[in-house]
Design an enzyme around this catalytic site. Structure first.
Site, PDB file in Angstrom:
ATOM      1  N   HIS A   1      37.097  39.662  33.815  1.00  8.57           N
ATOM      2  CA  HIS A   1      36.021  39.760  32.887  1.00  8.57           C
ATOM      3  C   HIS A   1      34.497  40.435  33.216  1.00  8.57           C
ATOM      4  CE1 HIS A   1      33.919  36.427  30.834  1.00  8.57           C
ATOM      5  NE2 HIS A   1      34.855  35.542  30.943  1.00  8.57           N
ATOM      6  N   SER A   2      34.196  40.806  34.454  1.00  8.89           N
ATOM      7  CA  SER A   2      33.440  41.189  35.123  1.00  8.89           C
ATOM      8  C   SER A   2      32.950  42.656  33.893  1.00  8.89           C
ATOM      9  CB  SER A   2      33.253  41.892  36.345  1.00  8.89           C
ATOM     10  OG  SER A   2      34.113  42.890  36.508  1.00  8.89           O
TER      11      SER A   2
END
Length: 499
Positions: A163-164
């Site tokens: 998700h980063s």
């Protein structure tokens, strides 16, 4: 494995891809980019995105591989970057050489399961990804190809990424910029019209002249209400971080704090977008209001059936609603500029577990709650608190705040904007798209994603806590049917009265 293929093909036709003049990242390396505060929180929490896509044809791996290399990687530096700098306290993205074959996985599935129940085989495989680590020496993304036919698709592709790298909206933007319309391969896919954002958070009011005393007092009052609601929401946010918890229900994650690393199962069901729009028109509300109302109705049906609690009439719970903070115009300009990263805030949204004789009451309650939240600066406040905590005290503090908010509430609900028509990605027509996440310390995470004339409801559920999760999914289908029937009846009644 070295794969060679002919790339001299018509642009974006069936089993062909657009190939830019330059591909890859090694030749175009840029200086390291610092990680955003949200990205650092996602890294600390270990949150991942899972995107499931059904294909209308069998997978042609060489063609899809070329599309990944020629389209997806070149449009975002995050797909050819690794995380670095944690030892010196300055996390950053550092570009590296990408071997696409390292990110392509073709699993061997149980032949018996594939033959007898292909849907279950795909579902079990995607669920297994929630417990598998990724090689952090490489960019944190990978494509999984399942070349077996299900009821919705001829084959399935699953993208898993950290998700980063970006939030759901940025990933969808990359997909839209890298694909073409299935109906007309010469153009990019159409996006839905931008939503009309209302409320003080998005719109400022010009001060009326003092001579118009009534309008002037209304203008002053609106800012008083805004300040009061923001103060109340700020107090509730602080209380949630410190001690305020939702009452324990069957939706509450276990108190041992291990929910983020437990096995997750990903389920999805197609709903009619026309039904959602019909309810929206009859109730004079937004699509988000309808979806939140459907969620409340479905969870209520499941709760009262599962718990057998006939005495309780109403339970007030809270959900986390992620909010995209990008200007709405960026959804229409994805052709010229693809923006990755996490530009998302959130708010704590109340929803009720209740039994209503009138199914439309779930939508009415959602509309009232959303209207109240639009008269507050909670979204901006949450963004400021998150950024400040990470920049001043580090990612562990930001992750602690995020973890407290998610463990002290019940679920997460997100609505992701998808294409308004079917698309062809990497030379393959897409029949459905379903996006979800895992890594949050919650037992139930819900996503909605529109695609063409349908809208998907996608659930990420704790396998142990929701062994009958398919029945919960059916409750969404039944709830929207009941709400739609009630909306049609109200529309007919109103038309009759007007005559």
């Amino acid at each position: 494995m070295e794969i060679t293929m002919d790339v001299e093909t018509p642009p974006c036709g069936a089993l062909s891809v657009r190939v830019p003049a330059e591909t890859g990242c090694a030749e175009n390396c840029t200086a390291p980019e610092p990680m955003s505060p949200n990205g650092r929180i996602m890294e600390e929490m270990g949150i991942y995105i899972v995107m499931m896509m059904g294909l209308d044809i069998p997978v042609n791996l060489p063609v899809f591989r070329t599309g990944i290399e020629a389209e997806l990687i070149t449009r975002s530096s995050r797909f050819c970057s690794i995380m670095d700098g944690f030892k010196d306290g300055k996390p950053r993205w550092v570009q590296t050489v990408v071997n696409v074959d390292d990110h392509i996985i073709v699993p061997r599935l149980d032949p018996t399961m594939v033959t007898t129940n292909p849907e279950k085989a795909v579902e079990d495989y995607v669920a297994s990804l929630s417990t598998l680590p990724m090689d952090r020496r490489r960019p944190l993304w990978e494509f999984h190809f399942l070349n077996l036919e299900t009821s919705e698709a001829t084959s399935t592709v699953v993208l898993r990424l950290h998700h980063s790298i970006g939030d759901a909206m940025s990933i969808m933007t990359i997909f839209m910029a890298s694909s073409c319309s299935t109906a007309d391969p010469t153009r990019l896919p159409a996006m839905p019209p931008p939503p009309r954002r209302t409320g003080p958070i998005y719109q400022g009011r010009l001060r009326p002249p003092l001579t118009l005393s009534g309008d002037y007092l209304a203008w002053v009052w609106s800012y008083f209400v805004l300040a009061w609601h923001t103060l109340v929401d700020a107090t509730l946010l602080a209380a949630t971080i410190l001690f305020l918890k939702d009452p324990r229900t069957i939706f509450t994650p276990p108190p041992d704090g291990t929910e983020s690393c437990r096995h997750k199962r990903f389920l999805h069901r197609s709903l009619s977008l026309d039904d959602v729009k019909l309810i929206k028109t009859v109730m004079n509300c937004t699509i988000n209001d309808v979806l939140v109302g459907v969620t409340s109705a479905a969870l209520s049906r499941y709760y009262f059936r599962k718990s057998g609690d006939n005495d309780t009439k109403r339970i007030c719970l809270r959900s986390i609603l992620p909010v995209n903070t990008r200007p709405v115009s960026t959804r229409q300009t994805y052709v010229t500029k693809v923006e990755t990263g996490n530009r998302v805030s959130g708010l704590s949204y109340p929803f009720h577990i209740a039994l209503h004789n009138d199914p439309l009451e779930y939508v009415r309650e959602a509309k009232r709650s959303m209207h109240r939240k639009k008269s507050s600066l909670e979204v901006k406040l949450v963004q400021v608190v998150g950024d400040f905590s990470v920049k001043c005290f580090g990612a562990k503090t930001g992750a602690f705040i995020y973890r407290r908010c998610t463990t002290h509430t019940s679920i997460t609900v997100s609505n992701v904007i998808g294409p308004a028509e079917h698309i062809t990605l990497c030379g393959h027509p897409i029949t459905f798209m379903a996006i979800s996440t895992y890594g949050q310390p919650q037992a139930l995470i819900l996503h909605y994603l529109n695609y063409g004339s349908t809208i998907k409801v996608i659930m990420a559920v704790d396998d142990a806590q929701f062994p009958d999760c398919h029945k919960l999914l059916e409750d969404f289908s039944e709830s929207i049917k009941l709400i739609k029937d009630a909306a049609c009846l109200q529309k007919l009644t109103t038309s009759t009265q007007n005559e």
